[in-house]
Design an enzyme around this catalytic site. Structure first.
Site, PDB file in Angstrom:
ATOM      1  N   GLY A 156      26.692 -14.957 -25.336  1.00  0.00           N
ATOM      2  CA  GLY A 156      26.561 -15.112 -26.794  1.00  0.00           C
ATOM      3  C   GLY A 156      25.298 -15.912 -27.095  1.00  0.00           C
ATOM      4  NE  ARG A 157      26.468 -17.931 -32.275  1.00  0.00           N
ATOM      5  CZ  ARG A 157      27.398 -17.505 -33.133  1.00  0.00           C
ATOM      6  NH1 ARG A 157      27.042 -16.894 -34.233  1.00  0.00           N
ATOM      7  NH2 ARG A 157      28.673 -17.723 -32.913  1.00  0.00           N
ATOM      8  CB  ILE A 158      25.604 -21.271 -26.188  1.00  0.00           C
ATOM      9  CG1 ILE A 158      25.887 -21.891 -27.573  1.00  0.00           C
ATOM     10  CG2 ILE A 158      25.301 -22.378 -25.176  1.00  0.00           C
ATOM     11  CD1 ILE A 158      27.183 -22.696 -27.663  1.00  0.00           C
ATOM     12  NE  ARG A 179      34.188 -10.051 -26.368  1.00  0.00           N
ATOM     13  CZ  ARG A 179      34.442 -10.616 -27.511  1.00  0.00           C
ATOM     14  NH1 ARG A 179      35.657 -10.619 -27.974  1.00  0.00           N
ATOM     15  NH2 ARG A 179      33.497 -11.177 -28.245  1.00  0.00           N
ATOM     16  CB  ALA A 239      32.850 -22.177 -22.033  1.00  0.00           C
ATOM     17  NE  ARG A 240      36.897 -25.359 -27.169  1.00  0.00           N
ATOM     18  CZ  ARG A 240      35.724 -25.744 -27.673  1.00  0.00           C
ATOM     19  NH1 ARG A 240      34.723 -26.086 -26.883  1.00  0.00           N
ATOM     20  NH2 ARG A 240      35.553 -25.815 -28.981  1.00  0.00           N
ATOM     21  CD  GLU A 269      37.883 -31.224 -23.477  1.00  0.00           C
ATOM     22  OE1 GLU A 269      37.320 -30.656 -22.522  1.00  0.00           O
ATOM     23  OE2 GLU A 269      37.337 -31.448 -24.577  1.00  0.00           O
ATOM     24  CG  HIS A 287      33.952 -31.453 -25.208  1.00  0.00           C
ATOM     25  ND1 HIS A 287      35.106 -30.724 -25.358  1.00  0.00           N
ATOM     26  CD2 HIS A 287      32.985 -30.733 -25.836  1.00  0.00           C
ATOM     27  CE1 HIS A 287      34.850 -29.628 -26.056  1.00  0.00           C
ATOM     28  NE2 HIS A 287      33.564 -29.609 -26.355  1.00  0.00           N
ATOM     29  CB  ILE A 288      28.626 -35.455 -24.599  1.00  0.00           C
ATOM     30  CG1 ILE A 288      28.169 -35.339 -23.128  1.00  0.00           C
ATOM     31  CG2 ILE A 288      29.676 -36.540 -24.763  1.00  0.00           C
ATOM     32  CD1 ILE A 288      27.387 -36.557 -22.637  1.00  0.00           C
TER      33      ILE A 288
HETATM   34  C1  8YV Z   1      32.410 -30.140 -30.319  1.00  0.00           C
HETATM   35  C2  8YV Z   1      32.382 -27.861 -29.141  1.00  0.00           C
HETATM   36  O1  8YV Z   1      31.819 -31.368 -30.075  1.00  0.00           O
HETATM   37  O2  8YV Z   1      31.460 -26.778 -31.003  1.00  0.00           O
HETATM   38  C3  8YV Z   1      32.244 -26.715 -30.073  1.00  0.00           C
HETATM   39  O3  8YV Z   1      32.938 -25.707 -29.867  1.00  0.00           O
HETATM   40  O4  8YV Z   1      33.008 -27.750 -28.140  1.00  0.00           O
HETATM   41  C4  8YV Z   1      31.724 -29.176 -29.411  1.00  0.00           C
HETATM   42  O5  8YV Z   1      30.438 -28.956 -29.907  1.00  0.00           O
HETATM   43  C5  8YV Z   1      33.891 -30.324 -30.225  1.00  0.00           C
HETATM   44  O6  8YV Z   1      34.615 -29.170 -30.165  1.00  0.00           O
HETATM   45  C6  8YV Z   1      34.356 -31.185 -31.411  1.00  0.00           C
HETATM   46  O7  8YV Z   1      34.977 -30.472 -32.402  1.00  0.00           O
END
Ligand code: 8YV
Length: 327
Positions: A156-158, A179, A239-240, A269, A287-288
Site C-alpha cells: 500500500g502507501r507505506i 492482494r 504493520a500490526r 501490545e 509502536h512509535i
Molecule cells: C498510531 C498506527 O500511532 O496509524 C496507525 O495505524 O499504528 C500508529 O500510527 C496508533 O495506532 C495510535 O492510534
C-alpha cells in the site's frame, strides 16, 4: 440550541482539541486513562461523536449501548480497532488518518530494517554492558542493506514509500506481495517485481511487513513462512501485532533460522511476548513508527477535521465507510 457532545478518548495536543471546543461540548481525558470497554461505553453516553485511537475498540456492544453516536474518528490509519460492519449496520461514520503518516512511518520502517540488518540494538546493549574489550573481524557482523533484495508484504502507501527508499536510495532490488498487483506505472520506477507470498519469503534478504491486520492477515507470517526465509534474512514488522506469530518468531530468532528482526508492533501490545524480550537478535520499539511531532499533529488534526465535518454537515476528508454519508 444545545451543542453536540463529543468524547476525546485519549490525551492529545491541547490546541488541536481546542478546535473541537468551538463546535462541541468536549469531554476529554487529559490524565490519559485507558478506558475498559464498559467505561468507554459509559463515557460515550450522550456523545454524538468520538475522537479515538488504536487503544479504543468500537464494536457492536459499544455501539448498541450508544445509539446516539454518529461518528468515530480514529487517530490512526489502521482501523482494526473499529468493527466497520457494525458501524455500517448502525449508520455510524468511521474515519481514519491515511497519507499524513506515510513518509514518517516509512522512515521508521527503513530505520528498523537497517537496525536489524546491522545489529544496531544488539551491539549497543553489548557496549552498555561493558563487554567491548577488543575489535574482532566478526564482531556483530551483519548483512548489507544496499544492493540487497527488499521484500515487502503489503504494497500500500507505506509499502511503496519503503520500496522507494530501498530502490532509489540504496540500490535495492524490490520484490513484493500484495492482494493485488500494482499498476505498471507504479512498479516501473521502483523496478518492483510482484511475486507470490512463498517466493517473497524465499527471495527477500530483508522482509518488511506493512499489511493491515484483519482475520485474513492473522499470523500471515508464522513458522511455515519463516521456514522459507534465508538464514541470513531479517524480518521487520511496522504493520500490526498479530500479522506475525510472535512466539514462532522468537523461536526462529533463538534458533538462528533467520538472522534478526525488528518489531514496532506486537500481539496483545503493550504486552510483549516474554520470549522476544530474551532473544538478543531483535530490535523492539513501542509502536512509535508515526511518532514525530509534525506527523502526530497532522494525524490529530485530520481526526479533528473528520469529527467536525461529520457532525456539522461538512464532508469528512477521510471516511472509511463513506456509504454511511449517503444515507
Ligand atoms: C498510531 C498506527 O500511532 O496509524 C496507525 O495505524 O499504528 C500508529 O500510527 C496508533 O495506532 C495510535 O492510534
Amino acid at each position: 440550541m444545545t451543542r453536540p457532545a463529543v468524547l476525546v478518548a485519549r490525551a492529545v495536543f491541547g490546541d488541536i482539541v481546542d478546535r473541537l471546543r468551538v463546535h462541541f461540548d468536549v469531554e476529554d481525558n487529559p490524565e490519559d486513562r485507558i478506558f475498559s470497554k464498559a467505561e468507554l461505553a459509559a463515557k460515550l453516553a450522550g456523545k454524538a461523536g468520538a475522537f479515538i485511537t488504536g487503544s479504543e475498540r468500537i464494536d457492536a456492544e459499544v455501539l448498541d449501548a450508544n445509539p446516539q453516536l454518529r461518528a468515530v474518528c480514529n487517530m490512526a490509519v489502521g482501523y482494526n480497532n473499529i468493527d466497520v460492519d457494525a458501524c455500517n449496520a448502525r449508520g455510524v461514520l468511521a474515519t481514519n488518518t491515511p497519507d499524513v503518516l506515510t513518509e514518517t512511518t516509512a522512515d521508521f520502517g527503513f530505520a528498523l530494517m537497517m537496525a536489524a540488518a546491522r545489529r544496531l540494538a544488539e551491539s549497543e546493549h553489548f557496549l552498555r554492558r561493558g563487554e567491548w574489550t577488543k575489535w574482532s573481524y566478526d564482531m556483530f557482523i551483519g548483512s548489507d542493506v544496499h544492493g540487497a533484495t527488499l521484500g515487502i508484504l503489503g504494497m500500500g502507501r507505506i509499502g511503496q514509500a519503503i520500496a522507494r527508499r530501498g530502490a532509489l536510495g540504496f540500490g535495492m532490488k524490490v520484490v513484493y506481495h500484495n492482494r493485488s498487483r500494482l499498476a505498471p506505472e507504479l512498479e516501473a520506477p521502483l523496478g518492483a517485481r510482484y511475486v507470490g507470498k512463498e517466493q517473497l519469503m524465499r527471495e527477500a534478504d530483508h522482509l518488511v511487513i506493512v499489511v493491515p491486520y484483519s482475520a485474513a492477515s492473522h499470523h500471515a507470517v508464522g513458522s511455515a513462512e519463516m521456514a522459507l526465509m534465508k538464514p541470513s534474512a531479517t524480518l521487520t514488522n511496522v504493520a500490526r501485532g498479530g500479522v506475525v506469530d510472535d512466539a514462532a518468531l522468537a523461536a526462529a530468532l533463538r534458533e538462528r533460522r533467520i538472522a534478526a528482526a525488528a518489531l514496532d508492533v506486537f500481539e496483545g501490545e503493550p504486552k510483549v511476548h516474554p520470549d522476544l524480550l530474551t532473544v538478543p537478535n531483535v530490535v523492539l520499539t513501542p509502536h512509535i513508527a508515526s511518532a514525530t511531532v509534525a506527523t502526530r499533529r497532522a494525524m490529530a488534526g485530520l481526526a479533528v477535521d473528520n469529527l467536525i465535518a461529520a457532525l456539522t454537515g461538512g464532508t469528512p476528508p477521510t471516511p472509511i465507510n463513506p456509504q454511511v454519508l449517503a444515507r
